[in-house]
Design a protein around this motif. Structure first.
Motif, short mmCIF file in Angstrom:
data_model
loop_
_atom_site.label_atom_id
_atom_site.label_comp_id
_atom_site.label_asym_id
_atom_site.label_seq_id
_atom_site.Cartn_x
_atom_site.Cartn_y
_atom_site.Cartn_z
N SER A 167 -4.15 -3.01 1.03
CA SER A 167 -3.85 -1.05 1.01
C SER A 167 -5.56 -1.26 1.70
O SER A 167 -6.42 -1.88 1.70
N ALA A 197 -3.12 6.52 1.75
CA ALA A 197 -3.18 4.82 1.37
C ALA A 197 -2.32 4.37 2.83
O ALA A 197 -0.76 4.98 2.75
N VAL A 226 -0.24 0.60 3.08
CA VAL A 226 -0.24 -0.32 1.70
C VAL A 226 0.68 -1.13 2.89
O VAL A 226 1.48 -1.05 3.45
#
Length: 413
Positions: free
Chosen positions: A109, A267, A269
């Motif tokens: 991440s 985020a 990921v």
């Protein structure tokens, strides 16, 4: 208090945005919000509102969730922002947790400050990892308003004033696999798509569409980016909306709910294989404020609350109940309502004319309920209450919605 309200409106007109000030006043939304707790927002004069907009999906735990606020307060006393030189323990812990709960083989991440930043990171990673430049996105989509994210956002009203945007971007209709088949090739770095279009009007995909998209991406060694900025973290009755459709992406974007309504957090990921290009040069994509300790502590506390309170399962049940009752109202008011649709607590009411939606929003404010349009489709009014909502609150809003719709009919006739 009256003076403060007047001053705030004048400041909006003079120093914020006069067009926004006019719109808020016209719709009866020119109230100064002052205090909030759970599902309740209070304005400066003491009027209370049930928040069924939920910050466009941000307030999954309601306003001012105690455990998230506590975590941030504890961190504030230790160290609010990172030195960016030494190891950041909350950042490392959050990345580990996201890797644990993310679908498929997603592992690594990058923590940023917002959804649009997450999309920027995803686009950069896709082009860097594949060595290709072509990106396919969908019409009616919404991925943000920064330069790259806007380039893959599918509404001309936001795009046109800022063209030329990024090159190599192609659009296909959402839900139309044949159009994607005609566009995708070995020059395509990625397909970016929302599992459910949020700002597009709460548009659900055909049942096997995302599986077919995944298959096409695999065939052409193209990356699949799923934008779960609005749908992620339990909103649709699954931790991630893609799980409804048995699909895992190569890159996932998150934001909104991740900060628990206390801190802005986003985020990106991705799989470990893709992340290798960032491992080779860790300074290719960085952020001064992204991944700060306050934001990461908020996100960790949020993820813990969602799981400990089993909000994913309760959201599925409450969402089914709300959707069923809204469909009954749609039958009752079929002369103005076109359709009701959604998953979990992400539901859209589509009207036959966008003027009905505006009237409904204004009438619901009078009833003490906050809702809003979807950004790309103003015929659709969304209901996205916090996931901590209870059946009693749903019933209360359904009654108020019935009264408001009756008033809409009266005003429109």
């Amino acid at each position: 208090m009256e003076d403060l309200s007047k001053t705030t409106m004048e400041n909006y007109k003079e120093y914020v945005n006069s067009g926004l000030a006019r719109l808020l006043k016209f719709m009866g939304l020119d109230k100064v919000e002052w205090e909030a707790d759970g599902l309740t927002v209070k304005d400066i004069t003491g009027n209370e509102y049930l928040d069924f907009l939920g910050g466009y999906g941000t307030f999954i735990l309601g306003h001012k969730p105690p455990k998230v606020v506590q975590a941030v307060k504890e961190q504030l006393d230790l160290m609010p922002l990172s030195s960016k030189i030494l190891l950041n323990q909350p950042l490392a812990q959050l990345a580990e947790e996201l890797g644990r709960i993310a679908p498929g083989n997603l592992k690594n991440s990058f923590i940023c400050n917002s959804g649009t930043e997450a999309v920027e990171g995803a686009l950069k990673l896709a082009r860097l990892a594949t060595g290709r430049s072509k990106i396919i996105t969908t019409e009616n989509s919404f991925h943000g308003k920064s330069y790259g994210a806007l380039s893959v956002t599918g509404r001309d009203i936001f795009r046109k004033p800022f063209e030329p945007l990024l090159s190599g971007i192609e659009f296909v209709p959402f839900g139309n696999i044949k159009s994607l088949e005609q566009k995708i090739d070995y020059e395509t770095a990625a397909v970016i798509i929302e599992p459910i279009q949020g700002e597009g009007g709460i548009i659900l995909p055909p049942e096997n569409y995302l599986l077919q998209v995944r298959e096409l991406c695999d065939k052409y060694e193209t990356l699949l980016i799923l934008d779960e900025i609005q749908t992620g973290l339990g909103r649709t009755g699954k931790m991630f909306a893609c799980q409804h459709y048995r699909v895992s992406p190569d890159i996932l974007t998150l934001a909104k709910a991740l900060g628990g309504g206390v801190m802005p957090v986003g985020a990106v990921v991705a799989t470990a294989d893709l992340w290798e290009v960032f491992n080779q040069n860790p300074f290719l994509h960085t952020s001064t404020f992204g991944g700060n300790q306050l934001a990461c502590r908020a996100a960790l506390a949020t993820l813990k609350e969602v799981q400990n309170r089993d909000l994913v399962n309760s959201t599925q049940k409450l969402g089914d109940y709300l959707l069923q009752n809204l469909k009954q109202l749609a039958i009752k008011y079929s002369n103005v309502i076109q359709e009701v649709r959604g998953k979990g607590l992400m539901i859209g009411i589509e009207f036959k004319d966008e003027s009905y939606g505006g009237l409904l929003i204004s009438e619901l404010v009078k009833e003490g309920v906050l809702v809003a349009y979807t950004l790309n489709q103003q015929k659709v009014v969304r209901l996205e209450p916090p996931l901590i909502v209870v059946k009693k609150e749903l019933d209360s809003v359904l009654i108020k919605l019935d009264r408001a719709l009756s008033k809409v009919i009266e005003l429109a006739s």
